[in-house]
Scaffold this motif. Structure first.
Motif, PDB file in Angstrom:
ATOM      1  N   GLU B  21      -4.100  11.859   9.547  1.00 10.52           N
ATOM      2  CA  GLU B  21      -3.850  12.410   8.298  1.00 10.52           C
ATOM      3  C   GLU B  21      -2.933  10.991   7.327  1.00 10.52           C
ATOM      4  N   LEU B  22      -2.358  10.371   7.860  1.00  5.47           N
ATOM      5  CA  LEU B  22      -1.763   9.394   7.270  1.00  5.47           C
ATOM      6  C   LEU B  22      -2.693   8.400   6.533  1.00  5.47           C
ATOM      7  N   ASP B  24      -5.837   9.036   6.238  1.00 12.65           N
ATOM      8  CA  ASP B  24      -6.586   9.758   4.973  1.00 12.65           C
ATOM      9  C   ASP B  24      -5.613   9.815   3.689  1.00 12.65           C
ATOM     10  N   GLU B  25      -4.579   9.966   3.939  1.00 18.45           N
ATOM     11  CA  GLU B  25      -3.622  10.074   2.520  1.00 18.45           C
ATOM     12  C   GLU B  25      -3.559   8.846   2.024  1.00 18.45           C
ATOM     13  N   PHE B  28      -6.866   7.597   0.427  1.00 20.61           N
ATOM     14  CA  PHE B  28      -7.078   8.664  -1.031  1.00 20.61           C
ATOM     15  C   PHE B  28      -6.429   7.957  -2.142  1.00 20.61           C
ATOM     16  N   HIS B  29      -4.886   7.524  -1.849  1.00 19.38           N
ATOM     17  CA  HIS B  29      -4.249   7.033  -2.865  1.00 19.38           C
ATOM     18  C   HIS B  29      -4.818   5.618  -3.524  1.00 19.38           C
TER      19      HIS B  29
END
Lengths: 110, 880
Positions: B21-22, B24-25, B28-29
């Motif tokens: 998840e990290l 991905d996050e 995304f940024h």
């Protein structure tokens, strides 16, 4: 790095993040953009440093996160202010204003 | 705090998901930022680069985010554990030795401590039980010990002694109980009215005996009998029932006045208490020594004070009544000691033995840990040099020590549980409450605590030391030629010396116990117990009163019927079974023996037998003749005495033909024969002076124990014997139908128990100590490989090297043995009670044990020494 930028204290960044989230849930990149815009680029957040702050606030339970679809229909992590976060924000804002006011007074007098 | 840890644990468990998840996050940024830059007119490559620049280092951010999760320490812990396990797997011998050593120490200790805790340390169920004492007569001139008291003496003590609140006495009175639920033979006693006050027991139902004018027909029953025969009904008070036998009361229908509480079990297994006060009968002091006596000390009076006072009184009695009291003294012992006897004395010793084993085990673990920590000094120095925090290194060691000791504890727990169930099964029935012994958490905690701390302290201390040492010095150490720091070595040598001495103490103790057991096995009981079935027949006193010729007739018929059973070789009977408890002691004197007149108050055990008794039992007649069918009620009374009787009372005199006399008609008559001693009171107890009378001349007891010698397995005749005896008399009660060997096995069971346990612990101790020596010497050899290499290079021979290495071992062994021997001698006094026919300082045992341990220790020394002689100087100088 053409412009002189002000470094942020860690606690201050937390406060700014919560303030930004007060107007509604959003994702990390958007928070970074808004802080920069609203402060007229004076406060330049080193964008990466936003994330440890977000995770810390999430762990404290002041903000909550969930995965959702972004404007461009991508999977993004959206943060929102929780009710305890809201209380914390007003308490911290008050403290900040008191301290800032005091510092302002001192700076004027001397 | 808790929720924080919970969250951290959650993060730890879902680590991979959080990582994804990290990723991905952050991706995304960066994508959004790159897109923004493209919109501002940058080329895609430039846009991506700028996005990364304004973001800062992705990895650094990720690391910061992980830190926020707070799982770093768990991850490091996990790393340390995995590293520790890897290290252990790399040296399996070390690991196994340490774990097994700890497990044995902890397991054995916990099991034994649980037993000790369960058996005698628990308080007795009597009020202020430590104030209760057991009083018994002794006469050193006659070699009589633990005899019962004379009523006149008891009355003297009651009147003149100021140490006692109560002096109570009782005698046994087995009874047949009828008219309740089922007919049953119960153990009964007659007690003085103050008996329960002396014992500190109050009836749970009804009342205690009154000390004034108590009715002869009043009885108090045990809780067990109340439940068993009266269904626990409250209306049992005032109820009459039939006991068929009531020697002291004319009334065979006693009335229940009270019920005892459940825990009260004294005298053991007694169910029925009748009352009988002691009275003075004129000037007669020659009454029988038939009163077993207890006293309750007044508050604040010690046993020693009571003993001193009673001894003074007995000396006064001896002066006043020299004919009866000369030479007699009364011994005052704590009630607990009287009750538990051998069982209580052996258990603390066993506990001591196990504690020794635990200490040896801890010393072994300490030794192993010290050696290991030392040999890893360089590893730690290197880790420190590479930037590991000091705490991290110490924590690593702490974790390793804990891992080691926890595995030891886990295996130890299994050993404790297994050991305890074995002890419960094999333990002798005579050890009270052994069957109820449960794993004692306190004991487990104690043993585990000791094991843990020895592993941790000795793993950690040298490591801490190493972590403080100068990096340069430690790393350079490998290039220096010097031997290792002597401080740590000296400490380890001291540990080994301690181990050897403890092992020696244990081993000599075990040697003495084993020799005692062996001696016991070879004791001649005075009869051949195999292939004999016993069966008791208890007649109703009412149906067969004293002096009734019917008693003799029915017993004779029983002999005839049992003899007619197929597979029976011979049948005999005796009033009191060997190993079945004490009999009546009667006072007597010998006519015409002026030399013995001073010993007027001679006492001997009185046993009634059938003429076939000695032959059936295989007891040999030494002099004179056996009883025969002509010795009857009307013919002159004759006795057969045992050799102990002759030794004690008729030394240097022709026993056959000697005339016995006394107040009781039972003891008036002529000695016609002498038989070998039968160990009636147990294998370990010297046979007491005994006179036997023929059952046709004495109908004193309405009880006989039949002894049926069989051609096959005695147990196979149980049913037939039971049936035949029961058929004789409907109200007779048949009891104790068992092979005679069972009684003997029961009587040596405590010793067998001690024998196995002591043997096992001593073996364990020797193994552990040998391991300790082996480890220390091996380690010393490894440390000195370079030195030995140089010596060999300079021309030393294999024998020189052997001498060098073994010499060091011999020094430790010699020191350990010396200390061990001195300690054994100092502790010998404690062993006395455990021994039988072996002196606590038996030289043969000491010497053979010393040789055995030296042999084991030298072997443990020699193995690594031999390895040292094979050191190749070329290799050793290149070592490290």
């Amino acid at each position: 790095m053409r412009k002189q930028k002000t470094d942020l204290l860690q606690g201050t960044l937390d406060l700014l993040v919560m303030k930004t989230l007060e107007s509604g849930p959003t994702h990390g990149w958007d928070i970074a953009q808004r802080i920069q815009q609203v402060s007229r680029n004076v406060l330049s957040v080193n964008q990466g440093s936003l994330y440890p702050s977000l995770h810390r606030l999430e762990l404290k339970g002041w903000i909550a996160a969930e995965w959702g679809a972004s404007e461009n229909n991508r999977r993004a992590k959206f943060y929102r202010l929780t009710s305890t976060g809201r209380k914390e924000l007003s308490a911290q804002t008050e403290t900040w204003e008191r301290v800032a006011g005091a510092i302002h007074l001192i700076l004027q007098k001397v | 705090m808790l929720s924080k840890i919970a969250r951290q644990l959650y993060s730890l468990i879902h680590k991979s998901k959080l990582e994804r998840e990290l990723d991905d996050e952050l991706r995304f940024h960066l994508e959004l930022e790159t897109a923004r830059n493209i919109r501002r007119g940058f080329s895609p490559e430039e846009a991506a680069r700028l996005a990364h620049v304004s973001f800062g280092g992705t990895e650094k951010v990720k690391e910061q985010c992980r830190e926020v999760r707070g799982t770093r320490r768990f991850e490091e812990l996990w790393q340390d554990i995995r590293y520790g396990v890897r290290m252990f797997l790399k040296s399996p011998v070390f690991t196994l030795t340490a774990v097994i050593t700890l497990a044995l120490g902890i397991g054995a200790n916990t099991a034994i401590f649980s037993v000790v805790q369960a058996v005698p340390i628990r308080p007795l169920p009597y009020h202020d039980a430590e104030r209760i004492v057991w009083l018994s007569n002794r006469n050193e001139t006659l070699g009589v010990k633990d005899a019962f008291l004379n009523p006149a003496d008891i009355l003297d003590f009651r009147e003149q002694s100021r140490s006692f609140e109560y002096i109570a006495a009782w005698g046994t009175l087995p009874l047949n109980l009828y008219g309740a639920h089922t007919p049953e033979r119960v153990e009964g006693v007659f007690v003085t009215p103050n008996f329960f006050r002396a014992l500190g027991v109050q009836p749970v139902l009804g009342r205690d005996f009154s000390t004034e004018n108590e009715s002869d027909s009043s009885v108090i029953i045990s809780y067990g009998l109340w439940q068993r025969q009266f269904g626990g009904e409250v209306n049992v008070i005032g109820r009459k029932f039939d006991v068929g036998l009531m020697a002291n009361a004319p009334d065979a229908h006693p009335v229940v006045v009270g019920v005892l509480p459940p825990g009260a079990d004294f005298p053991q297994r007694t169910d029925l208490f009748t009352v009988s006060e002691i009275y003075r009968s004129g000037t007669d002091r020659g009454g029988s020594h038939n009163w077993r006596t207890i006293g309750r000390l007044k508050l604040g009076v010690t046993i020693d004070q009571a003993q001193a006072e009673i001894s003074t009184l007995t000396r006064v009695q001896a002066q006043q009544y020299p004919d009866t009291n000369k030479g007699w003294d009364v011994e005052v012992v704590p009630f607990r000691q009287h009750l538990f006897g051998g069982a209580e004395i052996a258990l603390p010793l066993l506990f001591g033995a196990v504690a020794f084993v635990l200490v040896i085990a801890c010393a072994n673990v300490a030794n192993l840990q010290l050696g290991r920590a030392f040999s890893r000094r360089k590893e730690f120095a290197l880790r420190l040099a590479l930037g590991a925090g000091r705490w991290r290194v110490v924590r690593q060691l702490l974790i390793e020590s804990l891992l080691l000791s926890l595995s030891g504890c886990a295996v130890g727990l299994l050993i404790a549980i297994g050991g305890l169930s074995v002890l419960r099964v094999v333990g002798p029935g005579s050890v009270p409450r052994l069957k109820t012994a449960a794993l004692n958490p306190l004991a487990l905690g104690f043993a585990v605590g000791l094991g843990l701390s020895s592993a941790v302290i000795f793993g950690l201390v040298p490591a801490l030391h190493a972590s403080h040492s100068e990096l340069n010095v430690t790393l350079k150490d490998s290039h220096s030629l010097g031997t290792t720091p002597s401080r740590s070595n000296r400490f380890r040598q001291a540990l080994v010396v301690g181990q050897i001495s403890l092992a020696l103490v244990l081993l000599t103790g075990a040697g003495l116990v084993i020799k005692s057991f062996w001696r016991l096995q070879t004791v001649n009981p005075g009869f051949k117990s195999s292939q004999i079935l016993t069966a008791g027949l208890s007649l109703s006193f009412a149906d067969y009163p004293n002096g009734s010729p019917q008693r003799t007739l029915i017993f004779r018929e029983a002999i005839e019927r049992l003899s007619a059973l197929p597979g029976v070789t011979s049948v005999a009977a005796i009033s009191h079974l060997p190993f079945g408890g004490r009999t009546m002691q009667l006072p007597f004197n010998i006519k015409g023996q002026s030399r013995l007149s001073k010993l007027n108050e001679a006492v001997a055990d009185y046993r009634v037998v059938t003429p076939s008794f000695f032959e059936t039992m295989g007891t040999s007649l030494k002099k004179g003749r056996n009883f025969d069918e002509h010795d009857k009620q009307r013919t002159p009374q004759v006795f057969i005495v045992n050799e102990a009787f002759v030794r004690t009372y008729l030394s240097g005199v022709e026993p056959v033909g000697a005339q016995l006399d006394g107040d009781s008609n039972l003891v008036k008559g002529e000695i016609v024969g002498v038989v070998e001693d039968v160990k009636h009171n147990g294998m370990e107890v010297a046979a007491s002076p005994t006179f036997y009378v023929s059952y046709q001349q004495s109908s004193t007891f309405p009880i006989m124990n039949f002894l049926v010698r069989t051609q096959t397995d005695p147990a196979s005749l149980s049913v037939a014997v039971q049936r035949e005896l029961q058929a004789l008399d409907a109200r007779g009660i048949v009891f104790n139908v068992r092979p005679l060997n069972d009684f003997i096995a029961d009587s040596v069971a405590p010793r067998r128990f001690n024998f196995w346990l002591f043997g096992a612990f001593a073996g364990l101790a020797v193994l552990l100590a040998a391991g300790g020596i082996y480890g220390t010497i091996s380690y010393a050899v490894a440390q000195r490989t370079r030195e030995i290499g140089i010596r060999v290079a300079l021309g030393a021979q294999g024998s020189d090297v052997l001498k060098l290495v073994v010499g060091e071992g011999i020094k430790m062994i010699a020191a350990g043995m010396l200390i061990g021997f001195l300690a054994s001698l100092a502790l010998a006094g404690w062993m006395k009670t455990l021994l039988f026919a072996v002196s606590a300082t038996d030289p043969a045992t000491y010497i053979s044990i010393g040789l055995l341990l030296s042999l084991v220790a030298l072997t443990a020394c020699w193995l690594p020494a031999r390895r040292a002689t094979k050191v190749d100087p070329l290799i050793s100088l290149r070592y490290e």
